[in-house]
Design a protein around this motif. Sequence first.
Motif, mmCIF file in Angstrom:
data_model
loop_
_atom_site.group_PDB
_atom_site.id
_atom_site.type_symbol
_atom_site.label_atom_id
_atom_site.label_comp_id
_atom_site.label_asym_id
_atom_site.label_seq_id
_atom_site.Cartn_x
_atom_site.Cartn_y
_atom_site.Cartn_z
ATOM 1 N N ASN A 38 -7.253 7.250 -57.111
ATOM 2 C CA ASN A 38 -6.052 7.362 -57.953
ATOM 3 C C ASN A 38 -4.798 7.065 -57.148
ATOM 4 N N SER A 39 -4.967 6.718 -55.863
ATOM 5 C CA SER A 39 -3.828 6.276 -55.061
ATOM 6 C C SER A 39 -4.076 4.841 -54.590
ATOM 7 N N PHE A 134 6.799 11.461 -61.795
ATOM 8 C CA PHE A 134 6.658 10.843 -60.473
ATOM 9 C C PHE A 134 8.051 10.378 -60.015
ATOM 10 N N TYR A 180 0.707 13.190 -61.652
ATOM 11 C CA TYR A 180 0.077 12.813 -60.374
ATOM 12 C C TYR A 180 -0.300 14.028 -59.542
ATOM 13 N N TYR A 230 -3.155 -1.094 -58.287
ATOM 14 C CA TYR A 230 -3.930 -0.732 -57.086
ATOM 15 C C TYR A 230 -4.646 0.600 -57.178
ATOM 16 N N LYS A 231 -4.510 1.312 -58.299
ATOM 17 C CA LYS A 231 -5.189 2.617 -58.402
ATOM 18 C C LYS A 231 -6.564 2.398 -59.051
ATOM 19 N N ARG A 373 -0.484 16.785 -51.802
ATOM 20 C CA ARG A 373 0.811 16.502 -52.412
ATOM 21 C C ARG A 373 1.671 17.764 -52.329
ATOM 22 N N ARG A 379 -5.573 17.389 -53.905
ATOM 23 C CA ARG A 379 -5.856 16.523 -55.061
ATOM 24 C C ARG A 379 -7.129 15.719 -54.811
HETATM 25 N N1 LIG Z 1 1.629 3.682 -53.901
HETATM 26 C C1 LIG Z 1 1.345 4.365 -52.788
HETATM 27 C C2 LIG Z 1 1.629 3.791 -51.533
HETATM 28 O O1 LIG Z 1 2.205 2.574 -51.481
HETATM 29 C C3 LIG Z 1 1.329 4.506 -50.365
HETATM 30 C C4 LIG Z 1 0.719 5.739 -50.471
HETATM 31 C C5 LIG Z 1 0.441 6.302 -51.686
HETATM 32 C C6 LIG Z 1 0.786 5.620 -52.827
HETATM 33 C C7 LIG Z 1 0.540 6.201 -54.152
HETATM 34 O O2 LIG Z 1 0.058 5.501 -54.980
HETATM 35 C C8 LIG Z 1 0.906 7.563 -54.451
HETATM 36 C C9 LIG Z 1 0.444 7.900 -55.829
HETATM 37 N N2 LIG Z 1 1.176 7.215 -56.870
HETATM 38 C C10 LIG Z 1 0.402 9.366 -56.191
HETATM 39 O O3 LIG Z 1 0.011 9.631 -57.311
HETATM 40 O O4 LIG Z 1 0.673 10.234 -55.436
#
Ligand SMILES: Nc1c(O)cccc1C(=O)C[C@H](N)C(=O)O
Length: 407
Positions: A38-39, A134, A180, A230-231, A373, A379
Amino acid sequence: MTTLTIPDHLLALDARDPLAHKRGAFHLPRGVVYLDGNSLGALPRGVPERLARAAQTEWGEALIRSWTAGADAGQDWMALPDRVAAKIARLIGARPHEVAVGDSTSVNTFKVLVAALGVAQPGRRVILTDADNFPTDLYVAQGLNALLGGTLELRRVPADDIEAHLTEDVAALLLTQVDYRTGRKLDLEAITAQARAQGIVTVWDLAHSAGAFPVDLSGAGADFAVGCGYKFLNGGPGAPAFLYAAERHHAAAPVAISGWMGHADPFEMARDFTPAPGARRFVAGTPMVLSLSALDEALDVFADVDLDALRAKSLSLTDTFIDLMEPLAARFPLTLVTPREHARRGSQVSYRHPQAREVMTDLIQAGIIGDYRTPDILRFGFTPLYHSHADVWQAARGVQAVLEARA
Ligand SMILES: Nc1c(O)cccc1C(=O)C[C@H](N)C(=O)O
Ligand SMILES: Cc1ncc(COP(=O)(O)O)c(C=O)c1O
């Protein structure tokens, strides 16, 4: 990682898992239970070869001809964003011409917020959002307000109170469907219907929804949406994001970043912007061919996936994890923050723990890769395409070992 005896009932669930064969479509490193899709989603096996082809053959050999090569069959680089959009459309209940692919989720959030305000009821200036949304969603709304001279009001209320705040002064509602941190899933259909009844334009962030379970934006009557590549879509680090604009808004919604690749005929080199038909108008600049190629290939893994089966498996995985963690939550200071009700749960499970950061560091050391987080959240993300119930068992036993070692 130690080999563990996996309970029969979990092996039985894996034996009748209709998606079990999909695991083979991914590269999953040995000795790791990867609970952070999910990340950053795991690498689909077809992607390295596709990237090599895009680089060596399409770029290296065909050079600039690749922009138009195969155009008659829609196989040219120029149409790549549209081909990827069509694959994403099926996952989010959209029609292909309602989806645009490119840029980041943050940039697309800016584009759809401008579009939403442009079709909102005249005189309304409030953007209503979840106080714990977010950060990028909040920051982009703040930045847009600054650009507009502070003429907007960003109204932030707890997610549970959103429905009570759907009032007639709200122009646009900006919500992330799955939180998130907690994994709480909002009722997109019900909230969208209530918002529409008040004349409010809806903007949904599907970062933690798309590819995790079916979404029906058209059926819900949603106006705009964004999400990450990318998730759960597994497009790779920094993969292009998507945006959704309902067809009924195409004519009137302003295009904030009216670049040449969103022009109806880019190579006409006209002096004025004439938008391309459909959501393609929101593709601002040159398509990111290499990362779009990776995302395009990654999406093929979904081609024959029944999205209801995907959801059923996701819930079975998260149910199993919650059940296995229950005795640990009784012994250690772990508090489940993810809703138990299926309808209110995304595809992750989160716990509060006073030493969450340190616990996650130990877990990652032990090969159980989840996320920490702020301020105190552990998580664990579950990806129904590549996880088994045996993985869930291993993860829970790993958490047990780390908590016992720290006690
Ligand atoms: N997009 C990210 C990145 O470029 C680096 C590290 C983490 C992320 C993430 O996707 C964080 C994510 N959206 C979250 O839900 O916490
Ligand atoms: C809800 C949500 N929106 C947006 C983003 C990211 O946006 P971007 O792709 O611009 O980094 C994330 C994760 O990083 C997210 O969890």
